[in-house]
Write an enzyme that holds these catalytic residues in place. Structure first.
Site, short mmCIF file in Angstrom:
data_model
loop_
_atom_site.label_atom_id
_atom_site.label_comp_id
_atom_site.label_asym_id
_atom_site.label_seq_id
_atom_site.Cartn_x
_atom_site.Cartn_y
_atom_site.Cartn_z
N LYS A 8 0.84 -1.20 0.00
CA LYS A 8 0.00 0.00 0.00
C LYS A 8 0.88 1.25 0.00
O LYS A 8 1.97 1.26 0.56
CB LYS A 8 -0.90 -0.02 1.24
CG LYS A 8 -1.82 1.18 1.39
CD LYS A 8 -2.63 1.05 2.66
CE LYS A 8 -3.51 2.27 2.86
NZ LYS A 8 -2.73 3.51 3.08
N LYS A 13 7.47 0.59 1.60
CA LYS A 13 8.09 -0.39 0.69
C LYS A 13 9.28 0.19 -0.05
O LYS A 13 10.26 -0.52 -0.33
CB LYS A 13 7.06 -0.93 -0.30
CG LYS A 13 6.52 0.11 -1.26
CD LYS A 13 5.43 -0.44 -2.14
CE LYS A 13 4.92 0.65 -3.08
NZ LYS A 13 4.54 1.89 -2.38
N LYS A 39 5.27 8.62 -7.56
CA LYS A 39 6.03 9.57 -6.73
C LYS A 39 7.50 9.60 -7.13
O LYS A 39 8.23 10.51 -6.76
CB LYS A 39 5.94 9.18 -5.24
CG LYS A 39 4.53 9.20 -4.66
CD LYS A 39 4.55 9.22 -3.15
CE LYS A 39 5.40 8.13 -2.52
NZ LYS A 39 4.90 6.77 -2.75
N ASP A 126 -1.83 -0.23 -4.06
CA ASP A 126 -3.20 0.11 -3.67
C ASP A 126 -4.21 -0.37 -4.70
O ASP A 126 -5.28 -0.85 -4.37
CB ASP A 126 -3.34 1.64 -3.51
CG ASP A 126 -2.49 2.16 -2.37
OD1 ASP A 126 -1.27 2.24 -2.56
OD2 ASP A 126 -3.06 2.48 -1.31
#
Length: 742
Positions: A8, A13, A39, A126
């Site tokens: 998620k 991670k 990101k 996600d």
């Protein structure tokens, strides 16, 4: 070893992946880490906080012809090679589609994963949509680790990831286990262990909350680099050893949402699940065998040649021009020319219908204008999966499998699979559909051709891809050249006179005792393509950009011989073309006889046209760069060339002439200069590719064909039109009848 680490967003991670990469590198492993999160911060700590160009930014800002793999790969701590896929700004675009485009870029630029011991994919988990599921596909990640915390939503995301793994390949065991990134001592770890037990996956590693991670981040370093003697670093080294040695893999066994809530939140046991589902399987062989199928590995032929395949773009793609048509239509118009095959379009019915109409339009023109029935264009062998809104949302693999089975049930010699924009946007895993159908029909090749509508390029890019990936895949490399046999390369399927030109070329070759082995790719067959290498010499139909790209591909892949001259137009080119082929095959006497016959007839045909056209002035404005046949015809008829104006053209970038001193020429001609030049030069005739509606009224104009008639008399057929046109009044009276009446 290729490992995908899912979790998620915000679960940690990326931090875990970067530290793991650092630990593996310290153990002497060659590591590649690819960040698959919009990101694009996965590799930041490995690069000392340095901002790098992401693959998607590079794809958007750098022209394809100058793109280099080294620009998107960056070397970080202990030699870890880092890459970031990147993505759009929050709230806009489609990040999943971005992942697909980034992986396609890595593949196209020749990323060789076999050069690394370990490849780590850091992937947002996600939503496991078509794009973010790319590392799960066969040929990418062999092993999946899922990072979670004690929070229910992170476990919910972990369960969704298991669903994604199961959907993409439920026949293999790919899950290595869970990594618990604990939020703190007060959190209830029992939730994670209940989930672990229910999905039959071990919690391989637990990472406790630590302030060292924040301190290392402030230093723009991993914990492994910043605090090498810490217990946290020791844990990552333990993980690195475990990743390398532990071969146990497990199947994906996701829970239903209600079951997940009942087990994780309420602490109930999953008593209703059959015992058969509780068996945990180890699968070591899949890790080892998958090493032989690494993405980016060279084909057997390329390995034999010791080279990396080149990348071939259409000119509009290379120059980043507006796209001319779409790759989907270009590819379909090519694969449907191959008799004995069926083309399956994974596309909405509207896209398939438009492509089919494009094909049939050429067939109907040939039928009505030339009384020529071209079966491949009148009744194309095309099936559509008929994608709709539902398949775009939920995926259309089931429908595609059904359509492929329908195709192979018809007993073709080969099936081609092409995708339109919607399939490309959602990242449909068409290769999995091919594997399913191929398992039941291994005798029928099912060949996927890169298209994705206009995502992968314009019409000509689709034609190139269909020739290289589709027809090229059928060529038998074991065939040997046969005497007096040639192949025809790069005919234009959209040309009205393609068949009449081919008939004329065939007749000239027959006069030399030479036959056509294969047409690559027009009105050909599976057998002819397989026997392609039986042609001793390859004859290009044109000398434009597309033809040169196709020649380069075939030379690189099969090391075959090509004639220097393309299909001839006019006497000079026809004589040169025949002599070149005659020299190659030792047919000089036959060629001399043929040329003598046509020379005598040509001289007789020139006389009446010369009387009508001698002394007339021509101005030429064209985007076609091969126009010497026009100039030769004009000079043979005693005409004067006032000026040649060459426009920029998406299909060529090479203008040359054997008459450089006989006329004024201007390349990259700006269209706004036209009227000024017309007033200055006062030509009797303007030749252009289409006749604009705003030409000065007192001017004769005619069009230049994109594909002229070949042969000794090709130019004279054009001159016949000039002679009739110049007999007409310059100002046609009917245009002014309304003014007289007024």
């Amino acid at each position: 070893m290729r490992i995908a680490i899912y979790g998620k967003g915000g679960i940690g991670k990326s931090t875990i992946t970067a530290n793991l990469a650092a630990a593996l590198a310290e153990r002497g492993k060659r590591v590649l880490q690819i960040g698959c999160d919009p990101k694009h911060d996965s590799t930041r700590l490995l690069l000392s906080g340095k901002k790098t160009m992401t693959a998607l930014d590079y794809l958007r800002n750098v022209a394809p012809g100058v793109q280099r793999l080294s620009d998107v790969l960056h070397t970080g701590y202990k030699g870890v090679v880092c890459a970031e896929a990147g993505g759009p700004e929050p709230g806009v675009g489609c990040a999943g589609r971005g992942i697909l485009s980034a992986f396609a870029l890595f593949d196209r630029l020749g990323l060789k994963t076999e050069e690394f011991d370990v490849i780590l994919y850091d992937v947002l988990g996600d939503v496991v949509c078509g794009g973010f599921a790319v590392p799960l596909r066969k040929g990418f990640a062999d092993i999946v680790y899922i990072v979670t915390s004690e929070e229910f939503m992170s476990l919910y995301a972990a369960n969704n990831i298991l669903r994604g793994v199961q959907n993409f390949d439920d026949s293999l065991c790919k899950i290595a286990g869970l990594i618990l990134n604990s939020r703190g001592e007060t959190e209830d770890k029992k939730k994670v262990h209940r989930f672990s037990e229910a999905v039959r996956l071990p919690v391989k590693y637990t990472i406790s909350r630590s302030a060292l991670f924040s301190k290392a981040e402030e230093l723009n370093k991993t914990v492994v680099e910043a605090f090498p003697k810490s217990s946290e670093t020791k844990l990552f080294h333990t993980m690195a050893r475990g990743f390398l040695k532990d071969k146990r893999l497990f199947p994906a066994a996701p829970l239903e949402d209600e079951t997940l809530e009942r087990i994780v939140l309420k602490g109930e046991r999953d008593a209703d699940k059959p015992d058969a589902d509780k068996k945990v399987k180890d699968n070591i062989s899949e890790i080892e065998s998958a090493e032989e199928e690494k993405t980016g590995a060279l084909s057997a032929l390329d390995q034999k040649n010791g080279s990396t395949p080149s990348i071939f773009f259409s000119k509009s793609m290379l120059c980043r021009e507006p796209l001319h048509g779409c790759a989907f239509t270009g590819a379909i118009c090519t694969t449907t020319q191959i008799s004995g095959s069926i083309t399956v379009a994974h596309a909405p019915p509207s896209c398939s219908h438009i492509a089919c109409q494009t094909i049939m339009a050429g067939g109907l023109r040939a039928l009505y204008q030339k009384n020529l029935a071209i079966f491949e264009q009148l009744s194309p062998s095309l099936l559509s999966s008929d994608m709709n809104e539902e398949t775009v949302i939920y995926g259309g693999i089931d429908g595609l499998v059904e359509k492929l089975r329908q195709a192979v049930a018809a007993g073709p010699e080969a099936v081609f699979l092409l995708t339109a924009c919607p399939a490309g946007i959602i990242g449909e895993d068409t290769e999995s559909a091919i594997r399913i159908v191929r398992a039941g029909h291994p005798e029928i090749p099912i060949i996927s051709v890169t298209a994705d509508g206009n995502i992968r390029g314009d019409y000509m890019q689709g034609v190139l891809n269909a020739c290289m990936e589709g027809a090229g895949a059928l060529i038998d490399p074991c065939c040997r050249p046969e005497d007096n046999s040639v192949n025809i390369i790069a005919e234009k399927n959209i040309a009205n006179n393609a068949e009449t030109n081919f008939a004329l070329i065939s007749n000239l070759l027959n006069e030399l005792g030479i036959s056509v082995n294969c047409r690559f790719v027009r009105r050909t067959s599976i057998e002819a393509l397989r026997n392609f290498l039986k042609g001793r010499l390859n004859l290009p139909a044109f000398n434009d950009y597309f033809s040169r790209m196709l020649i380069n591909f075939l030379k690189e892949r099969f090391h075959i011989s090509f004639a220097q001259n393309s299909f001839p137009v006019g006497f000079y080119e026809s004589e040169r073309w025949l002599n070149e082929i005659a020299d190659f095959f030792g047919k000089e006497a036959e060629a001399e006889r043929v040329i003598a016959f046509f020379r005598k007839k040509y001289r007789e045909m020139v006389k009446p046209f010369k009387k009508a056209l001698n002394g007339k002035r021509i101005m030429i404005i064209t985007y076609i760069h091969d126009i010497d046949w026009i100039l030769e015809t004009a000079f043979d008829l005693g005409m004067e060339i006032a000026k040649v104006c060459i426009l920029n053209y998406s299909q060529d970038n090479l203008f040359a002439t054997r008459y450089p001193e006989r006329f004024e020429a201007e390349t990259d001609y700006p269209p706004w200069k036209r009227d000024e030049d017309l007033r200055r030069l006062k030509p009797d005739l303007l030749l252009c590719n289409y006749i604009p509606g705003d030409l000065p009224p007192a001017l004769h104009a005619d069009t230049i064909p994109l594909c002229p008639d070949t042969g000794f008399y090709g130019g004279l057929a054009f001159a016949r039109r000039w002679a009739f046109l110049l007999k007409a009044p310059v100002i046609e009276g009917w245009k002014y009848e309304s003014e007289k009446l007024a």
